[in-house]
Motif scaffolding. Structure first.
Motif, PDB file in Angstrom:
ATOM      1  N   GLU A  15       0.818  -1.206   0.000  1.00 18.92           N
ATOM      2  CA  GLU A  15       0.000   0.000   0.000  1.00 18.92           C
ATOM      3  C   GLU A  15       0.857   1.262   0.000  1.00 18.92           C
ATOM      4  OE1 GLU A  15      -2.807   0.159   3.179  1.00 18.92           O
ATOM      5  OE2 GLU A  15      -3.694  -1.791   2.730  1.00 18.92           O
ATOM      6  N   GLY A  16       0.476   2.212  -0.842  1.00 23.33           N
ATOM      7  CA  GLY A  16       1.041   3.543  -0.748  1.00 23.33           C
ATOM      8  C   GLY A  16       1.917   3.954  -1.914  1.00 23.33           C
ATOM      9  N   ALA A  17       1.824   5.240  -2.256  1.00 24.95           N
ATOM     10  CA  ALA A  17       2.593   5.785  -3.375  1.00 24.95           C
ATOM     11  C   ALA A  17       4.059   5.997  -3.013  1.00 24.95           C
ATOM     12  CB  ALA A  17       1.975   7.113  -3.817  1.00 24.95           C
ATOM     13  N   HIS A  18       4.376   5.949  -1.722  1.00 22.51           N
ATOM     14  CA  HIS A  18       5.745   6.201  -1.277  1.00 22.51           C
ATOM     15  C   HIS A  18       6.662   4.995  -1.484  1.00 22.51           C
ATOM     16  CE1 HIS A  18       3.753   4.081   1.965  1.00 22.51           C
ATOM     17  NE2 HIS A  18       4.914   3.851   2.548  1.00 22.51           N
ATOM     18  N   LEU A  19       6.116   3.870  -1.983  1.00 21.83           N
ATOM     19  CA  LEU A  19       6.880   2.628  -2.045  1.00 21.83           C
ATOM     20  C   LEU A  19       7.432   2.326  -3.441  1.00 21.83           C
ATOM     21  CD1 LEU A  19       4.719   0.307   0.242  1.00 21.83           C
ATOM     22  CD2 LEU A  19       6.828   1.536   0.811  1.00 21.83           C
ATOM     23  N   THR A  20       7.673   3.346  -4.229  1.00 24.70           N
ATOM     24  CA  THR A  20       8.172   3.108  -5.586  1.00 24.70           C
ATOM     25  C   THR A  20       9.549   2.431  -5.561  1.00 24.70           C
ATOM     26  OG1 THR A  20       8.973   5.396  -5.612  1.00 24.70           O
ATOM     27  CG2 THR A  20       6.875   4.952  -6.699  1.00 24.70           C
ATOM     28  N   VAL A  44      -4.388  -1.730  -7.450  1.00 29.20           N
ATOM     29  CA  VAL A  44      -5.704  -1.709  -6.810  1.00 29.20           C
ATOM     30  C   VAL A  44      -6.023  -0.263  -6.456  1.00 29.20           C
ATOM     31  CG1 VAL A  44      -7.056  -2.394  -4.787  1.00 29.20           C
ATOM     32  CG2 VAL A  44      -5.558  -4.058  -5.913  1.00 29.20           C
ATOM     33  N   LEU A  45      -7.193   0.207  -6.887  1.00 27.45           N
ATOM     34  CA  LEU A  45      -7.665   1.555  -6.567  1.00 27.45           C
ATOM     35  C   LEU A  45      -8.877   1.440  -5.657  1.00 27.45           C
ATOM     36  CD1 LEU A  45      -7.646   3.723  -9.839  1.00 27.45           C
ATOM     37  CD2 LEU A  45      -6.190   3.982  -7.819  1.00 27.45           C
ATOM     38  N   GLU A  46      -8.813   2.043  -4.484  1.00 35.41           N
ATOM     39  CA  GLU A  46      -9.916   1.915  -3.527  1.00 35.41           C
ATOM     40  C   GLU A  46     -10.520   3.271  -3.176  1.00 35.41           C
ATOM     41  OE1 GLU A  46     -10.919  -0.007   0.885  1.00 35.41           O
ATOM     42  OE2 GLU A  46      -8.999  -0.431  -0.089  1.00 35.41           O
ATOM     43  N   SER A  85       0.456  -2.800  -6.586  1.00 42.43           N
ATOM     44  CA  SER A  85       0.367  -1.565  -5.797  1.00 42.43           C
ATOM     45  C   SER A  85      -1.080  -1.295  -5.397  1.00 42.43           C
ATOM     46  CB  SER A  85       0.903  -0.389  -6.609  1.00 42.43           C
ATOM     47  OG  SER A  85       0.872   0.807  -5.849  1.00 42.43           O
ATOM     48  N   HIS A  86      -1.259  -0.532  -4.324  1.00 45.41           N
ATOM     49  CA  HIS A  86      -2.595  -0.198  -3.809  1.00 45.41           C
ATOM     50  C   HIS A  86      -2.609   1.292  -3.473  1.00 45.41           C
ATOM     51  CE1 HIS A  86      -6.035  -1.447  -0.823  1.00 45.41           C
ATOM     52  NE2 HIS A  86      -6.224  -0.229  -1.303  1.00 45.41           N
ATOM     53  N   LEU A  87      -3.462   2.039  -4.183  1.00 49.18           N
ATOM     54  CA  LEU A  87      -3.563   3.485  -3.987  1.00 49.18           C
ATOM     55  C   LEU A  87      -5.008   3.887  -3.715  1.00 49.18           C
ATOM     56  CD1 LEU A  87      -1.294   4.725  -6.949  1.00 49.18           C
ATOM     57  CD2 LEU A  87      -0.625   4.392  -4.547  1.00 49.18           C
ATOM     58  N   ASP A 120       0.816   9.450  -9.093  1.00 45.05           N
ATOM     59  CA  ASP A 120       1.243   8.300  -8.285  1.00 45.05           C
ATOM     60  C   ASP A 120       1.043   6.986  -9.036  1.00 45.05           C
ATOM     61  OD1 ASP A 120       1.879  10.038  -6.227  1.00 45.05           O
ATOM     62  OD2 ASP A 120       0.012   9.674  -5.115  1.00 45.05           O
ATOM     63  N   ALA A 121      -0.064   6.885  -9.753  1.00 40.43           N
ATOM     64  CA  ALA A 121      -0.354   5.664 -10.508  1.00 40.43           C
ATOM     65  C   ALA A 121       0.706   5.438 -11.584  1.00 40.43           C
ATOM     66  CB  ALA A 121      -1.743   5.758 -11.140  1.00 40.43           C
ATOM     67  N   TYR A 122       1.070   6.504 -12.283  1.00 41.75           N
ATOM     68  CA  TYR A 122       2.141   6.383 -13.272  1.00 41.75           C
ATOM     69  C   TYR A 122       3.456   5.983 -12.611  1.00 41.75           C
ATOM     70  CZ  TYR A 122      -0.307   8.271 -17.370  1.00 41.75           C
ATOM     71  OH  TYR A 122      -1.154   8.448 -18.442  1.00 41.75           O
ATOM     72  N   ALA A 123       3.699   6.534 -11.420  1.00 40.32           N
ATOM     73  CA  ALA A 123       4.969   6.284 -10.734  1.00 40.32           C
ATOM     74  C   ALA A 123       5.112   4.826 -10.315  1.00 40.32           C
ATOM     75  CB  ALA A 123       5.087   7.198  -9.517  1.00 40.32           C
ATOM     76  N   VAL A 124       4.037   4.228  -9.795  1.00 39.44           N
ATOM     77  CA  VAL A 124       4.147   2.823  -9.368  1.00 39.44           C
ATOM     78  C   VAL A 124       4.255   1.911 -10.581  1.00 39.44           C
ATOM     79  CG1 VAL A 124       3.005   3.221  -7.151  1.00 39.44           C
ATOM     80  CG2 VAL A 124       1.624   2.514  -9.131  1.00 39.44           C
ATOM     81  N   GLN A 125       3.605   2.280 -11.662  1.00 36.40           N
ATOM     82  CA  GLN A 125       3.760   1.493 -12.891  1.00 36.40           C
ATOM     83  C   GLN A 125       5.194   1.571 -13.392  1.00 36.40           C
ATOM     84  OE1 GLN A 125       0.971   1.195 -16.606  1.00 36.40           O
ATOM     85  NE2 GLN A 125       2.363   2.896 -17.021  1.00 36.40           N
ATOM     86  N   GLN A 126       5.752   2.771 -13.385  1.00 35.74           N
ATOM     87  CA  GLN A 126       7.126   2.960 -13.835  1.00 35.74           C
ATOM     88  C   GLN A 126       8.107   2.206 -12.951  1.00 35.74           C
ATOM     89  OE1 GLN A 126       8.128   4.429 -16.587  1.00 35.74           O
ATOM     90  NE2 GLN A 126      10.307   4.119 -16.167  1.00 35.74           N
ATOM     91  N   ALA A 127       7.776   2.086 -11.669  1.00 32.98           N
ATOM     92  CA  ALA A 127       8.657   1.387 -10.731  1.00 32.98           C
ATOM     93  C   ALA A 127       8.630  -0.120 -10.934  1.00 32.98           C
ATOM     94  CB  ALA A 127       8.259   1.723  -9.297  1.00 32.98           C
ATOM     95  N   GLY A 128       7.609  -0.616 -11.646  1.00 33.16           N
ATOM     96  CA  GLY A 128       7.561  -2.040 -11.931  1.00 33.16           C
ATOM     97  C   GLY A 128       6.349  -2.770 -11.408  1.00 33.16           C
ATOM     98  N   ALA A 129       5.370  -2.049 -10.841  1.00 37.55           N
ATOM     99  CA  ALA A 129       4.155  -2.712 -10.356  1.00 37.55           C
ATOM    100  C   ALA A 129       3.477  -3.458 -11.500  1.00 37.55           C
ATOM    101  CB  ALA A 129       3.196  -1.693  -9.748  1.00 37.55           C
ATOM    102  N   ILE A 130       2.999  -4.674 -11.208  1.00 38.56           N
ATOM    103  CA  ILE A 130       2.364  -5.489 -12.244  1.00 38.56           C
ATOM    104  C   ILE A 130       0.868  -5.242 -12.336  1.00 38.56           C
ATOM    105  CG2 ILE A 130       4.107  -7.288 -12.027  1.00 38.56           C
ATOM    106  CD1 ILE A 130       1.838  -8.883 -10.461  1.00 38.56           C
ATOM    107  N   MET A 131       0.325  -4.586 -11.308  1.00 39.31           N
ATOM    108  CA  MET A 131      -1.123  -4.369 -11.226  1.00 39.31           C
ATOM    109  C   MET A 131      -1.347  -3.270 -10.199  1.00 39.31           C
ATOM    110  SD  MET A 131      -3.873  -7.505 -10.617  1.00 39.31           S
ATOM    111  CE  MET A 131      -2.690  -8.607 -11.425  1.00 39.31           C
TER     112      MET A 131
END
Length: 270
Positions: free
Chosen positions: A114-119, A177-179, A134-136, A164-175
């Motif tokens: 969870e969190g955008a800070h975990l790139t 979750v948006l809540e 990732s979960h944002l 943030d969504a772009y950032a986690v994708q760029q960091a390598g997140a495979i999926m």
């Protein structure tokens, strides 16, 4: 079992992805029998199964114990395991050690953080070969700060969530979750990102949906969120248990149909 490549193809082909949060062997068996695409072993097990006040009390050991049971119940389902509060964000070595334990010892297909800070954490895990979801938006581990309410509901916050969504994708997140975010914002993010976006309280235009097993079946649920729809009612279990109790008290159970019968005492006394 759906592979990550197949899940990605589902997004590309605009085929919806189903995800259910489950925590034990029997629920996992039911979810797999229903052909659900993904099981999430979420830290919401703290409230739904363990009786904790929040997800914050859930430990790595709790998650691992339940994730192993889920894998035994659903050997052919793609399984994602939550990284619980306190297991990430301390230092890189500690974070990676926990990620390796969760991924390796549960035989999960991915972990969720969870969190955008975990790139940087996402990047480090990816470099180790550990897939990260990732979960944002509303992140329950941070509920003490943000509360249980809709997130990104103004221009500034919405733009930040997109970034943030772009950032986690760029960091390598495979999926992702948006809540609990506005549906138009969730649609925009889902359309812009290359990775699948799974919504919960984010409208119907994400690439997939996730709900908690206990919410879907009204199983021990004390509070129902706005975005939950019940598809069954396990609350009738209380009525069944009350009937059992009454039949025991009245010597109605067990009946002859539920009794082993052989006149063994005749043989004993001979």
């Amino acid at each position: 079992m759906k592979t990550l490549k197949q899940l990605q193809t589902m997004k590309d082909n605009q085929e919806k992805i189903s995800m259910v949060t489950a925590y034990d062997y029997p629920s996992a068996r039911q979810v797999e029998a229903a052909n659900i695409d993904i099981i999430l072993v979420g830290d919401s097990l703290g409230m739904t199964v363990l009786g904790y006040e929040s997800t914050v009390q859930v430990t790595v050991e709790d998650i691992m114990h339940h994730a192993k049971a889920v894998r035994r119940g659903a050997p052919d389902t793609y399984i994602v395991v939550d990284v619980p509060f306190g297991a990430v964000g301390v230092n890189e070595q500690y974070d990676l050690e926990n990620a390796i334990r969760l991924y390796q010892q549960t035989n999960a297909n991915a972990i969720k953080a969870e969190g955008a800070h975990l790139t940087k954490y996402i990047k480090n895990c990816s470099n180790m070969g550990i897939p990260v979801v990732s979960h944002l938006g509303l992140t329950p581990q941070s509920v003490g700060i943000m509360g249980y309410k809709m997130q990104a509901n103004n221009k500034e916050a919405a733009l930040q969530l997109i970034e943030d969504a772009y950032a986690v994708q760029q960091a390598g997140a495979i999926m992702l979750v948006l809540e609990a975010v506005p549906s138009d914002l969730a649609r925009e993010i889902s359309q812009k990102l290359q990775i699948p976006v799974i919504g919960i309280g984010a409208g119907k235009d994400t690439d997939g949906q996730v709900l908690v097993y206990h919410d879907i079946l009204n199983y021990g649920v004390e509070h129902q969120a706005k975005f939950v729809k019940q598809y069954g009612d396990f609350s009738i279990g209380s009525d069944a248990l009350a009937q059992y109790n009454q039949e025991v008290k009245n010597s109605e159970f067990p009946s002859e149909a539920h009794t082993y019968k052989k006149q063994v005492m005749n043989e004993v006394t001979e």
